[in-house]
Design an enzyme around this catalytic site. Structure first.
Site, mmCIF file in Angstrom:
data_model
loop_
_atom_site.group_PDB
_atom_site.id
_atom_site.type_symbol
_atom_site.label_atom_id
_atom_site.label_comp_id
_atom_site.label_asym_id
_atom_site.label_seq_id
_atom_site.Cartn_x
_atom_site.Cartn_y
_atom_site.Cartn_z
ATOM 1 N N ALA A 65 -79.485 -15.314 -64.892
ATOM 2 C CA ALA A 65 -80.691 -15.257 -65.644
ATOM 3 C C ALA A 65 -80.335 -15.218 -67.065
ATOM 4 O O ALA A 65 -79.177 -15.132 -67.455
ATOM 5 C CB ALA A 65 -81.082 -13.739 -65.292
ATOM 6 N N GLY A 110 -78.165 -14.595 -61.297
ATOM 7 C CA GLY A 110 -79.315 -15.467 -61.003
ATOM 8 C C GLY A 110 -78.848 -16.878 -60.190
ATOM 9 O O GLY A 110 -79.995 -17.441 -59.645
ATOM 10 N N GLU A 113 -78.023 -16.384 -56.837
ATOM 11 C CA GLU A 113 -79.253 -15.894 -56.182
ATOM 12 C C GLU A 113 -80.175 -17.130 -55.924
ATOM 13 O O GLU A 113 -80.794 -17.246 -54.896
ATOM 14 C CB GLU A 113 -80.109 -14.860 -57.108
ATOM 15 C CG GLU A 113 -79.357 -13.378 -56.852
ATOM 16 C CD GLU A 113 -79.645 -12.447 -58.234
ATOM 17 O OE1 GLU A 113 -79.628 -13.032 -59.178
ATOM 18 O OE2 GLU A 113 -79.999 -11.274 -57.667
ATOM 19 N N GLU A 133 -73.503 -8.755 -62.679
ATOM 20 C CA GLU A 133 -74.599 -7.752 -63.324
ATOM 21 C C GLU A 133 -74.374 -6.453 -63.614
ATOM 22 O O GLU A 133 -74.512 -6.015 -64.537
ATOM 23 C CB GLU A 133 -75.773 -7.783 -62.441
ATOM 24 C CG GLU A 133 -76.763 -9.097 -62.449
ATOM 25 C CD GLU A 133 -76.205 -9.998 -61.464
ATOM 26 O OE1 GLU A 133 -75.103 -10.170 -60.963
ATOM 27 O OE2 GLU A 133 -76.952 -10.971 -61.128
HETATM 28 N N1 CAA Z 1 -77.850 -16.430 -70.438
HETATM 29 C C1 CAA Z 1 -78.011 -17.124 -71.788
HETATM 30 N N2 CAA Z 1 -77.032 -17.635 -72.117
HETATM 31 C C2 CAA Z 1 -76.033 -18.175 -71.494
HETATM 32 C C3 CAA Z 1 -75.833 -17.676 -70.284
HETATM 33 C C4 CAA Z 1 -76.835 -16.786 -69.730
HETATM 34 N N3 CAA Z 1 -76.540 -16.240 -68.323
HETATM 35 N N4 CAA Z 1 -74.672 -18.115 -69.699
HETATM 36 C C5 CAA Z 1 -74.268 -18.867 -70.709
HETATM 37 N N5 CAA Z 1 -75.021 -19.009 -71.673
HETATM 38 C C6 CAA Z 1 -75.009 -19.716 -73.173
HETATM 39 C C7 CAA Z 1 -74.007 -19.113 -73.890
HETATM 40 O O1 CAA Z 1 -74.355 -17.868 -74.751
HETATM 41 C C8 CAA Z 1 -73.644 -20.298 -74.705
HETATM 42 O O2 CAA Z 1 -74.459 -20.272 -75.615
HETATM 43 P P1 CAA Z 1 -74.113 -20.633 -77.136
HETATM 44 O O3 CAA Z 1 -73.294 -21.723 -77.279
HETATM 45 O O4 CAA Z 1 -75.494 -20.472 -77.931
HETATM 46 O O5 CAA Z 1 -73.135 -19.433 -77.599
HETATM 47 C C9 CAA Z 1 -73.494 -21.324 -73.891
HETATM 48 O O6 CAA Z 1 -74.453 -20.790 -72.698
HETATM 49 C C10 CAA Z 1 -72.223 -21.724 -73.221
HETATM 50 O O7 CAA Z 1 -71.618 -20.653 -72.733
HETATM 51 P P2 CAA Z 1 -70.145 -19.958 -73.112
HETATM 52 O O8 CAA Z 1 -69.923 -20.684 -74.551
HETATM 53 O O9 CAA Z 1 -70.007 -18.733 -72.774
HETATM 54 O O10 CAA Z 1 -69.341 -20.936 -72.093
HETATM 55 P P3 CAA Z 1 -67.783 -20.413 -71.282
HETATM 56 O O11 CAA Z 1 -67.380 -21.768 -70.579
HETATM 57 O O12 CAA Z 1 -67.099 -19.959 -72.480
HETATM 58 O O13 CAA Z 1 -68.003 -19.507 -70.213
HETATM 59 C C11 CAA Z 1 -69.330 -18.378 -68.382
HETATM 60 C C12 CAA Z 1 -68.912 -19.877 -69.206
HETATM 61 C C13 CAA Z 1 -68.252 -17.681 -67.660
HETATM 62 C C14 CAA Z 1 -70.352 -18.937 -67.251
HETATM 63 C C15 CAA Z 1 -70.060 -17.481 -69.395
HETATM 64 O O14 CAA Z 1 -70.973 -18.523 -70.283
HETATM 65 C C16 CAA Z 1 -70.866 -16.626 -69.009
HETATM 66 O O15 CAA Z 1 -70.060 -15.355 -68.567
HETATM 67 N N6 CAA Z 1 -71.939 -16.285 -68.638
HETATM 68 C C17 CAA Z 1 -72.971 -15.208 -68.287
HETATM 69 C C18 CAA Z 1 -72.715 -15.196 -66.980
HETATM 70 C C19 CAA Z 1 -73.573 -13.998 -66.393
HETATM 71 O O16 CAA Z 1 -73.265 -12.730 -66.628
HETATM 72 N N7 CAA Z 1 -74.631 -14.164 -65.504
HETATM 73 C C20 CAA Z 1 -75.221 -13.066 -65.111
HETATM 74 C C21 CAA Z 1 -76.569 -12.854 -65.787
HETATM 75 S S1 CAA Z 1 -77.591 -11.553 -65.358
HETATM 76 C C22 CAA Z 1 -78.536 -12.061 -63.837
HETATM 77 O O17 CAA Z 1 -78.376 -13.101 -63.407
HETATM 78 C C23 CAA Z 1 -79.371 -10.780 -63.607
HETATM 79 C C24 CAA Z 1 -80.204 -11.039 -62.437
HETATM 80 O O18 CAA Z 1 -79.840 -11.287 -61.341
HETATM 81 C C25 CAA Z 1 -81.781 -10.975 -62.779
#
Ligand code: CAA
Length: 259
Positions: A65, A110, A113, A133
């Site tokens: 998400a 997400g 999911e 999460e």
């Molecule tokens: N939401 C918004 N933006 C995201 C994102 C997310 N879930 N995942 C990645 N991005 C964005 C980053 O912010 C970054 O943007 P900027 O360049 O503007 O900073 C871009 O995508 C590239 O990401 P990274 O620089 O972080 O890439 P990386 O290779 O260093 O890391 C990753 C990759 C490990 C996947 C890391 O991006 C990450 O941990 N992302 C979040 C994963 C996460 O926590 N997902 C769960 C979300 S909560 C959820 O899904 C709730 C639910 O069930 C409803």
């Protein structure tokens, strides 16, 4: 029109691509609404026999998400966002066409999911899955706490959700989250081969099998068996049943018409 989700149709396969590579295909409200629209198009298109879902770019299927959007949400807005996402994912799960996720990289939160809302999941050696999460102070909110235990059992699902750890592709296969791994460069091709091996069969029978499995799994066994019997007997009224059995008896290849 927004293009955060693409739909392409080729040789009766519908390709859904989540298309926000700059944010690793994170599921913003815009993505959810584009996915909703694309699913409606697929529902109304009898030419699409199988659907393949994948992510844009080299790195991610879907990284979850949209955290930046959720960061600013009130509880009421979060309720609306989660409810809408769940409606859209249920629409995907309930599509009459079989669906295959080509999980081409990160499938987190997400993203996992979304993959769980498809019928069959293929990955490659760099596919990485997980539920991050609880590390963000929330729980999986697009039905991960419900679909994952139903798929792999409560204890294993709890371990993944409580630890928030990343699961490598081989472990995801052993857990039954991914059906199998294929070489990264062949992921889409293998998904297409799988789609074609489904498309050889009678479409109405495949659709009914999907419906009976999806609905029956949540019913008491005797009710589910009854559902199967009713679906089976209905298929005896189809032209494709006559064709399928006739072709067997006449030792020829069946030609199905979805009738
Ligand atoms: N939401 C918004 N933006 C995201 C994102 C997310 N879930 N995942 C990645 N991005 C964005 C980053 O912010 C970054 O943007 P900027 O360049 O503007 O900073 C871009 O995508 C590239 O990401 P990274 O620089 O972080 O890439 P990386 O290779 O260093 O890391 C990753 C990759 C490990 C996947 C890391 O991006 C990450 O941990 N992302 C979040 C994963 C996460 O926590 N997902 C769960 C979300 S909560 C959820 O899904 C709730 C639910 O069930 C409803």
């Amino acid at each position: 029109m927004s293009n955060t989700v693409l739909l392409e149709v080729k040789e009766q396969i519908g390709y859904i691509t989540i298309n926000r590579p700059e944010a690793l295909n994170a599921l913003s409200s815009q993505v959810l609404s584009d996915l909703d629209r694309v699913l409606d198009e697929i529902k109304g298109n009898d030419d699409i026999r199988v659907v393949i879902v994948t992510g844009s770019g080299e790195k991610a299927f879907v990284a979850g998400a949209d955290i930046k959007e959720m960061d600013k949400m009130t509880p009421t807005e979060a309720f609306e966002y989660m409810t809408y996402a769940n409606d859209v994912f249920s629409k995907l799960e309930q599509l009459r066409q079989p669906t295959i996720a080509a999980v081409n990289g990160y499938a987190l939160g997400g993203g996992m999911e979304l993959a769980l809302s498809t019928d069959i999941r293929l990955g490659h050696e760099k596919t990485l899955l997980g539920f991050p999460e609880v590390g963000l102070g929330i729980i999986p909110g697009f039905a991960g706490t419900q679909r994952m235990p139903r798929l792999i059992g409560t204890s294993k699902a709890k371990e993944l959700i409580f630890t928030a750890r990343h699961v490598k592709a081989e472990e995801a296969v052993a857990l039954g989250i991914l059906n199998r791994l294929v070489p990264a460069e062949n992921l889409l091709e293998e998904a297409e081969n799988l789609a074609r091996s489904i498309m050889k069969n009678a479409p109405l029978a495949v659709e009914k099998a999907k419906h009976v499995i999806n609905v029956g799994i949540d019913l008491p066994l005797q009710n589910a068996i009854r559902l199967e019997t009713e679906a089976e007997s209905l298929l005896f009224s189809t032209e494709d049943k006559v064709e399928g059995m006739g072709a067997f008896v006449e030792k020829r290849k069946a030609v199905f018409k979805r009738k």
